[in-house]
Scaffold this active site. Structure first.
Site, PDB file in Angstrom:
ATOM      1  CG  ASP A 123      27.071  33.366  20.118  1.00 22.03           C
ATOM      2  OD1 ASP A 123      28.099  33.803  19.371  1.00 22.03           O
ATOM      3  OD2 ASP A 123      26.504  32.282  19.555  1.00 22.03           O
ATOM      4  CE1 TYR A 172      26.745  41.648  18.087  1.00 18.99           C
ATOM      5  CE2 TYR A 172      24.810  40.103  19.022  1.00 18.99           C
ATOM      6  CZ  TYR A 172      25.313  41.258  18.095  1.00 18.99           C
ATOM      7  OH  TYR A 172      24.429  41.816  17.055  1.00 18.99           O
ATOM      8  CG  ASP A 173      23.642  37.490  23.359  1.00 14.54           C
ATOM      9  OD1 ASP A 173      23.720  38.052  22.075  1.00 14.54           O
ATOM     10  OD2 ASP A 173      23.349  36.369  23.555  1.00 14.54           O
ATOM     11  CB  SER A 225      16.013  39.591 -15.177  1.00 12.49           C
ATOM     12  OG  SER A 225      15.617  39.369 -16.524  1.00 12.49           O
ATOM     13  CD  GLU A 232      29.579  39.062  -9.363  1.00 13.42           C
ATOM     14  OE1 GLU A 232      28.763  38.958  -8.713  1.00 13.42           O
ATOM     15  OE2 GLU A 232      30.043  40.019 -10.048  1.00 13.42           O
ATOM     16  CE  LYS A 257      20.887  34.175 -12.238  1.00 15.13           C
ATOM     17  NZ  LYS A 257      19.787  33.668 -11.423  1.00 15.13           N
ATOM     18  CG  ASP A 263      18.161  29.566  -6.558  1.00 10.37           C
ATOM     19  OD1 ASP A 263      17.258  30.587  -6.857  1.00 10.37           O
ATOM     20  OD2 ASP A 263      17.663  28.400  -6.494  1.00 10.37           O
ATOM     21  CE1 TYR A 312      27.615  35.477   0.687  1.00 12.74           C
ATOM     22  CE2 TYR A 312      25.419  34.883   1.035  1.00 12.74           C
ATOM     23  CZ  TYR A 312      26.593  34.692   1.278  1.00 12.74           C
ATOM     24  OH  TYR A 312      27.271  33.827   2.138  1.00 12.74           O
ATOM     25  CE  LYS A 371      18.541  29.946 -14.671  1.00 10.83           C
ATOM     26  NZ  LYS A 371      17.689  31.039 -14.233  1.00 10.83           N
ATOM     27  CB  CYS A 390       6.601   0.107  14.097  1.00 13.23           C
ATOM     28  SG  CYS A 390       8.400  -0.021  13.879  1.00 13.23           S
ATOM     29  CB  CYS A 409       9.214  -3.524  16.502  1.00 12.31           C
ATOM     30  SG  CYS A 409       8.345  -2.264  16.884  1.00 12.31           S
ATOM     31  CB  CYS A 413       7.813   2.907  16.178  1.00  9.30           C
ATOM     32  SG  CYS A 413       8.215   1.377  17.408  1.00  9.30           S
ATOM     33  CB  CYS A 416      11.538  -0.466  17.794  1.00  7.34           C
ATOM     34  SG  CYS A 416      11.236  -0.554  16.076  1.00  7.34           S
TER      35      CYS A 416
HETATM   36  S1  IVH Z   1      23.921  40.934 -11.474  1.00  6.09           S
HETATM   37  C1  IVH Z   1      22.428  44.485 -13.748  1.00  6.09           C
HETATM   38  N1  IVH Z   1      25.013  39.211  -9.642  1.00  6.09           N
HETATM   39  O1  IVH Z   1      20.094  36.708 -10.526  1.00  6.09           O
HETATM   40  C2  IVH Z   1      22.809  43.344 -12.799  1.00  6.09           C
HETATM   41  N2  IVH Z   1      22.734  39.061 -10.112  1.00  6.09           N
HETATM   42  O2  IVH Z   1      18.485  37.611 -13.309  1.00  6.09           O
HETATM   43  C3  IVH Z   1      22.232  42.277 -12.626  1.00  6.09           C
HETATM   44  N3  IVH Z   1      21.533  37.148  -9.076  1.00  6.09           N
HETATM   45  O3  IVH Z   1      17.436  38.404 -10.268  1.00  6.09           O
HETATM   46  C4  IVH Z   1      22.282  41.208 -11.847  1.00  6.09           C
HETATM   47  N4  IVH Z   1      23.432  36.227  -7.844  1.00  6.09           N
HETATM   48  O4  IVH Z   1      19.044  38.656  -8.070  1.00  6.09           O
HETATM   49  C5  IVH Z   1      24.026  39.452 -10.527  1.00  6.09           C
HETATM   50  N5  IVH Z   1      26.103  37.590  -8.562  1.00  6.09           N
HETATM   51  C6  IVH Z   1      25.157  38.060  -9.008  1.00  6.09           C
HETATM   52  C7  IVH Z   1      23.752  37.501  -8.728  1.00  6.09           C
HETATM   53  C8  IVH Z   1      22.622  37.706  -9.327  1.00  6.09           C
HETATM   54  C9  IVH Z   1      22.207  36.046  -8.008  1.00  6.09           C
HETATM   55  C10 IVH Z   1      20.343  37.153  -9.458  1.00  6.09           C
HETATM   56  C11 IVH Z   1      19.557  38.650  -9.360  1.00  6.09           C
HETATM   57  C12 IVH Z   1      18.557  38.618 -10.438  1.00  6.09           C
HETATM   58  C13 IVH Z   1      19.014  37.469 -11.285  1.00  6.09           C
HETATM   59  C14 IVH Z   1      19.597  37.669 -12.632  1.00  6.09           C
END
Ligand code: IVH
Length: 670
Positions: free
Chosen positions: A40, A43-44, A89, A120, A122, A124, A227, A318, A410, A413, A428, A433
């Site tokens: 690090d 790098y800095d 979505s 892949e 998903k 969050d 990502y 999901k 506490c 004790c 405490c 204790c």
């Molecule tokens: S593909 C048309 N791949 O999940 C392509 N989405 O409703 C659409 N998400 O809000 C998305 N990981 O942000 C895709 N590996 C992944 C994902 C991903 C998370 C999210 C995306 C979207 C929701 C899908």
């Protein structure tokens, strides 16, 4: 290849460009590949070198320079930006049957032609589109309502895994997920606890909150990740026939692309991927809420097309909700090893994704206030990667709800519970204790405190569990026989530890203050307190105002010291340590001229380095006197190992005691 470090550049232009390339390379190694090649600090140093060139030659500063990650330019709200094409979505499959139904639809629409899936994780977090032109990052837009999002370019620039410049010069757009990994999330919440700010409920909220901050310096400190999961506008790019290839291409351009992806020849293999990662979910460093399954061939994606809502070529499998509703039947207090009191909700048992949940952490008083929670309320509880589930929000107020009050005593004790200014935790403050005893001993024995060699974690564990040590002071009553009776303790190491404990009695007073583990009182404050007051009793009896007279002691520290000495159990400990003859006074020396003129010393015990004669000669050479017995006229007692009645008398008369180091300090620092 990375060019060699340009130590003597002919032109700063070249130097800046070379540095930028180097820095980008190391950022990619570190943030994207998790494989740093330099420290690090190194790098800095590179970043600082580039910053200094850019400061001297502002005309050389390019907008994609890595130094631009931490901008600091305050912004006024976010501009609205139209997406180049809608950010749709995905349709959801909530169970295996729904995923098989999706597969049947795809097969039918593709009319029997062969195809394969790519699965892949998903992630969050929140989705973000990023645009690149001429190899440079231009714009980052949040999803918003899908057609119009917010311009978060300056904030996105601070994300270390976001490439600011890539090799490919064609214009293109990337879509991906902004996430905060669990470690960064935990750290952020601990910081917020310390600052008395409310916690973020989960990493997704923390990521969203951090990306949308108006002050991008703060975003930079939040350690977000980006990502990439989708490449748009492929015209002009090399032929990429499949989604898998476009992900590989993105990774080659420097984007972070989740390596946990798999080509699946059929739906059964996609399902296997889903099951596998459901089981591994808790051990991933970030949170996922499912798996995205996409048809891999881009030609086939085009053929399948889109509905108004979502692509027909992809689906989100999901995972079962890890949230459940239940009633908070009570709130208990757990006392942690540092004395922090953590409120824990006792829940009516409920099964959350296969695990019966009966307890959830509530962190601290502020968190309960933030949730607006009272005993009897129905709450939403979530199991995430953590072992202990947490209460997300109050769902329904209980009909006979009752307020929870943090105890002032506490539960372990019965010592005082104190919440210091600016702290989220109540603690405490009784050093002995039982809940915090092991930690208290560990601190007491540590190198910068009483320096008791050989008193390590395992021995502490044995001493406390066997009941031999019920308070820190009991250490001084341990005999060699006591220690030898313990598991894995030979006579030699027992004798050593005993000797080291005995020797620690000669630690100067600042160490003794430090050993007490008073909140906010570290080595330096202990030293300043010792110098100001000269005696532990004066510190213990000082008012808050008097405490603040000492250097660097403000109201917050004064309060913590005052609270500490107003816990009767701590006073009891102090008396026991006094009767073990620990050093409670400190030589307050203010000399001019550097001579020991007019001072009388008494030497006792064996000094580690100087012989008695050496010490005597050096004191006399400096103009001081050495006497054989302690009286009120004695200025200082210099005590070494096995000091006996003279030390005892000095302590009784309140004569300042010092060790060899203290004496040498007086002899040399004048
Ligand atoms: S593909 C048309 N791949 O999940 C392509 N989405 O409703 C659409 N998400 O809000 C998305 N990981 O942000 C895709 N590996 C992944 C994902 C991903 C998370 C999210 C995306 C979207 C929701 C899908």
């Amino acid at each position: 290849m990375v060019p060699a470090s340009p130590n003597q550049p002919e032109l700063p232009t070249d130097a800046a460009a070379a540095l930028r390339q180097q820095i980008r390379h190391h950022e990619h190694q570190y943030y994207v590949l998790d494989a740093p090649e330099i420290t690090d600090g190194e790098y800095d140093a590179l970043v600082r070198e580039l910053e200094s060139i850019e400061r001297d030659h502002p005309e050389l500063a390019t907008p994609d320079s890595p130094t631009k990650r931490v901008g600091g330019k305050p912004r006024e709200g976010f501009q609205k930006i139209a997406h180049s094409s809608a950010m749709l979505s995905l349709d959801n499959a909530l169970d295996e049957a729904e995923l098989r139904a999706f597969d049947a639809r795809v097969r039918e629409l593709l009319g029997g032609t062969e195809f394969r899936y790519i699965a892949e994780l998903k992630m969050d977090g929140l989705s973000m589109a990023t645009r690149f032109a001429d190899g440079t990052f231009q714009l980052a837009v949040t999803r918003g309502d899908g057609s119009i999002g917010e311009d978060v370019t300056e904030n996105a620039r601070t994300i270390r895994s976001m490439p600011l410049a890539v090799a490919e010069t064609a214009h293109f757009e990337v879509r991906g997920e902004v996430v905060m990994n669990r470690r960064a999330f935990e750290r952020l919440n601990l910081d917020r606890d310390e600052q008395g700010l409310p916690r973020f409920a989960n990493p997704r909220n923390a990521a969203a909150g951090s990306l949308r901050l108006l002050e991008n310096m703060i975003t930079a400190s939040r350690r977000l990740d980006y990502y990439a999961y989708f490449l748009l506008n492929q015209a002009g790019l090399p032929m990429l026939d499949s989604h898998g290839e476009s992900l590989d291409w993105l990774a080659r351009q420097g984007f972070k692309v989740n390596p946990l992806r798999r080509i699946c020849p059929d739906v059964e293999s996609a399902l296997a991927f889903c099951r596998e990662f459901d089981a591994r979910r808790d051990s991933l460093p970030y949170e996922i809420d499912g798996v995205v399954i996409k048809v891999d061939s881009i030609a086939q994606q085009v053929a399948l097309g889109y509905t108004a809502r979502a692509p027909r070529w992809a689906i989100a499998f999901k995972y079962a909700a890890r949230q459940v509703e239940t009633v908070v039947e009570d709130i208990l207090i757990q006392v942690g090893r540092t004395g922090a009191l953590t409120p824990v909700a006792v829940l009516a048992p409920q099964v959350v994704s296969g695990v019966t949940v009966t307890r959830a952490t509530l962190h601290n008083e502020d968190e309960i206030a933030r949730l607006g929670l009272q005993i009897g309320d129905t709450v939403v509880v979530e199991r995430s990667g953590d072992v202990i589930p947490k209460v997300v929000r109050v769902k329904e107020l209980g009909s006979s709800r009752r307020e929870f009050l943090m105890p002032t005593e506490c539960p372990v004790c019965h010592g005082h519970v104190v919440r210091e200014e600016g702290e989220a935790a109540s603690r405490c403050i009784n050093v002995n204790c039982p809940a915090r005893l092991k930690e208290s001993i560990r601190h007491f024995a540590s190198r910068h405190v009483m320096a008791i060699d050989g008193l390590g974690d395992v021995l502490i564990e044995h001493l406390v569990e066997s009941g031999l040590v019920k308070g820190v002071d009991d250490l001084y009553r341990l005999t060699q026989a006591d220690l030898e009776a313990l598991e894995r303790m030979g006579p030699k190491s027992a004798a050593n530890v005993c000797a080291n404990i005995a020797r620690s009695k000669l630690m100067p007073m600042p160490r003794v203050i430090g050993a007490l583990g008073i909140r906010f009182v570290g080595e330096r404050t202990a030293q300043l307190l010792a110098e100001h007051f000269g005696s532990l009793d004066l510190i213990a009896n000082a008012t808050r105002e008097e405490l603040q007279q000492a250097q660097e002691v403000g109201p917050k520290v004064a309060e913590a010291i005052f609270d500490f000495f107003h816990e009767p159990r701590n006073i009891e400990l102090l008396e026991k340590l006094r009767s073990e003859r620990l050093i409670f006074t400190h030589a307050v020396v203010k000399r001019e001229g550097g001579l020991l003129e007019g001072l009388t010393f008494v030497l006792t015990g064996t000094l580690p380095n100087l012989t008695r004669d050496d010490a005597k000669k050096r004191i006399e050479d400096a103009g001081g006197k050495v006497s054989g017995s302690v009286s009120k006229k004695t200025s200082f007692v210099v005590a070494g190992a096995d000091a006996g009645s003279k030390l005892e008398k000095a302590v009784a008369l309140g004569i300042p005691v010092m060790d060899e180091t203290g004496l040498l300090g007086m002899l040399t620092s004048g």
